[in-house]
Design a protein around this motif. Structure first.
Motif, PDB file in Angstrom:
ATOM      1  N   THR A 185       0.849  -1.190   0.000  1.00 33.58           N
ATOM      2  CA  THR A 185       0.000   0.000   0.000  1.00 33.58           C
ATOM      3  C   THR A 185       0.885   1.242   0.000  1.00 33.58           C
ATOM      4  O   THR A 185       2.046   1.181   0.418  1.00 33.58           O
ATOM      5  CB  THR A 185      -0.910   0.047   1.247  1.00 33.58           C
ATOM      6  OG1 THR A 185      -0.085   0.031   2.414  1.00 33.58           O
ATOM      7  CG2 THR A 185      -1.875  -1.123   1.280  1.00 33.58           C
ATOM      8  N   LEU A 186       0.321   2.334  -0.475  1.00 41.67           N
ATOM      9  CA  LEU A 186       1.087   3.573  -0.517  1.00 41.67           C
ATOM     10  C   LEU A 186       1.350   4.073   0.902  1.00 41.67           C
ATOM     11  O   LEU A 186       0.404   4.260   1.673  1.00 41.67           O
ATOM     12  CB  LEU A 186       0.321   4.649  -1.292  1.00 41.67           C
ATOM     13  CG  LEU A 186       0.143   4.424  -2.780  1.00 41.67           C
ATOM     14  CD1 LEU A 186      -0.652   5.573  -3.390  1.00 41.67           C
ATOM     15  CD2 LEU A 186       1.474   4.279  -3.483  1.00 41.67           C
ATOM     16  N   TYR A 206       7.084   6.948  -3.422  1.00 44.10           N
ATOM     17  CA  TYR A 206       5.863   7.744  -3.334  1.00 44.10           C
ATOM     18  C   TYR A 206       5.955   8.907  -2.337  1.00 44.10           C
ATOM     19  O   TYR A 206       5.676  10.056  -2.708  1.00 44.10           O
ATOM     20  CB  TYR A 206       4.653   6.853  -3.028  1.00 44.10           C
ATOM     21  CG  TYR A 206       3.398   7.631  -2.775  1.00 44.10           C
ATOM     22  CD1 TYR A 206       2.771   8.316  -3.810  1.00 44.10           C
ATOM     23  CD2 TYR A 206       2.849   7.723  -1.501  1.00 44.10           C
ATOM     24  CE1 TYR A 206       1.626   9.061  -3.582  1.00 44.10           C
ATOM     25  CE2 TYR A 206       1.705   8.462  -1.267  1.00 44.10           C
ATOM     26  CZ  TYR A 206       1.092   9.126  -2.309  1.00 44.10           C
ATOM     27  OH  TYR A 206      -0.035   9.868  -2.073  1.00 44.10           O
ATOM     28  N   GLU A 256      -1.555  10.594  -6.213  1.00 46.10           N
ATOM     29  CA  GLU A 256      -1.964   9.372  -5.525  1.00 46.10           C
ATOM     30  C   GLU A 256      -2.715   8.435  -6.468  1.00 46.10           C
ATOM     31  O   GLU A 256      -2.507   7.232  -6.447  1.00 46.10           O
ATOM     32  CB  GLU A 256      -2.833   9.717  -4.318  1.00 46.10           C
ATOM     33  CG  GLU A 256      -3.233   8.505  -3.508  1.00 46.10           C
ATOM     34  CD  GLU A 256      -4.033   8.857  -2.271  1.00 46.10           C
ATOM     35  OE1 GLU A 256      -4.523   7.917  -1.622  1.00 46.10           O
ATOM     36  OE2 GLU A 256      -4.173  10.050  -1.937  1.00 46.10           O
ATOM     37  N   LYS A 257      -3.575   8.993  -7.297  1.00 41.66           N
ATOM     38  CA  LYS A 257      -4.324   8.165  -8.253  1.00 41.66           C
ATOM     39  C   LYS A 257      -3.372   7.480  -9.239  1.00 41.66           C
ATOM     40  O   LYS A 257      -3.521   6.295  -9.527  1.00 41.66           O
ATOM     41  CB  LYS A 257      -5.355   9.001  -9.000  1.00 41.66           C
ATOM     42  CG  LYS A 257      -6.224   8.166  -9.939  1.00 41.66           C
ATOM     43  CD  LYS A 257      -7.189   9.002 -10.709  1.00 41.66           C
ATOM     44  CE  LYS A 257      -8.056   8.233 -11.661  1.00 41.66           C
ATOM     45  NZ  LYS A 257      -7.569   7.005 -12.210  1.00 41.66           N
ATOM     46  N   TYR A 295      -0.225   6.718  -8.782  1.00 40.57           N
ATOM     47  CA  TYR A 295       0.497   5.680  -8.053  1.00 40.57           C
ATOM     48  C   TYR A 295      -0.403   4.478  -7.766  1.00 40.57           C
ATOM     49  O   TYR A 295       0.000   3.334  -7.936  1.00 40.57           O
ATOM     50  CB  TYR A 295       1.088   6.229  -6.747  1.00 40.57           C
ATOM     51  CG  TYR A 295       2.521   6.671  -6.876  1.00 40.57           C
ATOM     52  CD1 TYR A 295       3.556   5.829  -6.512  1.00 40.57           C
ATOM     53  CD2 TYR A 295       2.849   7.921  -7.384  1.00 40.57           C
ATOM     54  CE1 TYR A 295       4.878   6.218  -6.625  1.00 40.57           C
ATOM     55  CE2 TYR A 295       4.169   8.329  -7.505  1.00 40.57           C
ATOM     56  CZ  TYR A 295       5.177   7.474  -7.127  1.00 40.57           C
ATOM     57  OH  TYR A 295       6.486   7.858  -7.253  1.00 40.57           O
ATOM     58  N   ASN A 296      -1.627   4.746  -7.319  1.00 40.10           N
ATOM     59  CA  ASN A 296      -2.547   3.641  -7.014  1.00 40.10           C
ATOM     60  C   ASN A 296      -2.886   2.826  -8.249  1.00 40.10           C
ATOM     61  O   ASN A 296      -2.968   1.592  -8.175  1.00 40.10           O
ATOM     62  CB  ASN A 296      -3.829   4.159  -6.348  1.00 40.10           C
ATOM     63  CG  ASN A 296      -3.710   4.197  -4.850  1.00 40.10           C
ATOM     64  OD1 ASN A 296      -3.074   3.351  -4.240  1.00 40.10           O
ATOM     65  ND2 ASN A 296      -4.326   5.195  -4.243  1.00 40.10           N
ATOM     66  N   ASP A 297      -3.094   3.489  -9.384  1.00 38.50           N
ATOM     67  CA  ASP A 297      -3.388   2.761 -10.621  1.00 38.50           C
ATOM     68  C   ASP A 297      -2.222   1.847 -11.000  1.00 38.50           C
ATOM     69  O   ASP A 297      -2.414   0.674 -11.334  1.00 38.50           O
ATOM     70  CB  ASP A 297      -3.689   3.730 -11.767  1.00 38.50           C
ATOM     71  CG  ASP A 297      -5.019   4.456 -11.604  1.00 38.50           C
ATOM     72  OD1 ASP A 297      -5.830   4.040 -10.741  1.00 38.50           O
ATOM     73  OD2 ASP A 297      -5.240   5.449 -12.329  1.00 38.50           O
ATOM     74  N   LEU A 357       0.098   0.749  -8.990  1.00 41.62           N
ATOM     75  CA  LEU A 357       0.231  -0.258  -7.948  1.00 41.62           C
ATOM     76  C   LEU A 357      -0.766  -1.392  -8.161  1.00 41.62           C
ATOM     77  O   LEU A 357      -0.415  -2.569  -8.039  1.00 41.62           O
ATOM     78  CB  LEU A 357       0.047   0.373  -6.568  1.00 41.62           C
ATOM     79  CG  LEU A 357       0.114  -0.574  -5.373  1.00 41.62           C
ATOM     80  CD1 LEU A 357       1.450  -1.293  -5.311  1.00 41.62           C
ATOM     81  CD2 LEU A 357      -0.142   0.199  -4.079  1.00 41.62           C
ATOM     82  N   GLU A 358      -2.004  -1.060  -8.452  1.00 40.16           N
ATOM     83  CA  GLU A 358      -3.027  -2.095  -8.666  1.00 40.16           C
ATOM     84  C   GLU A 358      -2.666  -2.986  -9.853  1.00 40.16           C
ATOM     85  O   GLU A 358      -2.844  -4.208  -9.790  1.00 40.16           O
ATOM     86  CB  GLU A 358      -4.408  -1.470  -8.856  1.00 40.16           C
ATOM     87  CG  GLU A 358      -4.984  -0.893  -7.582  1.00 40.16           C
ATOM     88  CD  GLU A 358      -4.999  -1.881  -6.423  1.00 40.16           C
ATOM     89  OE1 GLU A 358      -5.458  -3.029  -6.591  1.00 40.16           O
ATOM     90  OE2 GLU A 358      -4.518  -1.508  -5.321  1.00 40.16           O
TER      91      GLU A 358
END
Length: 192
Positions: free
Chosen positions: A76-77, A118, A174-175, A177-179, A181-182
């Protein structure tokens, strides 16, 4: 008149067709033991790789089954710069799980490197935005000083507009990075 049944008789009737799956119980106990070992390894203040030796007793398949969720959910971030060896410990566990899958280990390592970046990118973005927004704040400060007839000095934290700009940019970062990461986690999950 009907026979009145005791609570025990009713409970016995309801449970008479329930079968106990001893294999499932054994698997659950085994999973729990493995998770406890991994959890203890991650929680110890001082890194103790001897704890991981206990995982050598289990097959790669058993370790994957028991630790898949732990390994994926640990990605997780972070909100703050990572100063401990959490990711190195997770990578050590990953090496135990994926003994023969060097690609999965390399992917996990790339993901943890990505996660460490991040908070640094977040900090750099905020500093960059502050530098860019400083002239606008100075203009607002001067306009307010002229309007109210006294010196007013606005900080970024005082100005709603600049805070919104920073927040929007942080949400965008954040979006992104999350994209990424997923997507990486989906690729990694296929290894399990």
């Amino acid at each position: 008149m009907g026979k009145i049944k005791s609570a025990l008789e009713i409970a016995m009737e309801k449970t008479e067709n329930i079968a106990i799956d001893e294999n499932k119980i054994r698997i659950n106990q085994e999973n729990e033991r493995i998770r406890r070992i991994a959890g203890e390894y991650l929680a110890k203040e001082e890194r103790d790789d001897s704890l991981l030796k206990a995982l050598d007793d289990y097959s790669e398949e058993v370790l994957k089954r028991a630790l898949k969720n732990l390994m994926l959910s640990s990605l997780t971030l972070p909100n703050y710069e990572v100063v401990d060896d959490r990711y190195e410990r997770l990578l050590a566990i990953m090496n135990c799980i994926m003994r023969d899958d060097k690609n999965a280990i390399a992917l996990y390592e790339r993901i943890t490197t990505f996660l460490k970046q991040y908070p640094l990118h977040r900090k750099e973005l905020v500093e960059s935005l502050k530098k860019q927004l400083e002239p606008m704040l100075e203009e607002k400060s001067e306009a307010m000083s002229q309007k109210f007839g006294r010196a007013i000095r606005l900080n970024i934290e005082d100005d709603k507009e600049t805070l919104e700009i920073i927040e929007q940019n942080l949400e965008h970062l954040e979006k992104q990075y999350n994209d990424n990461l997923e997507n990486a986690k989906k690729s990694l999950e296929a290894s399990f």
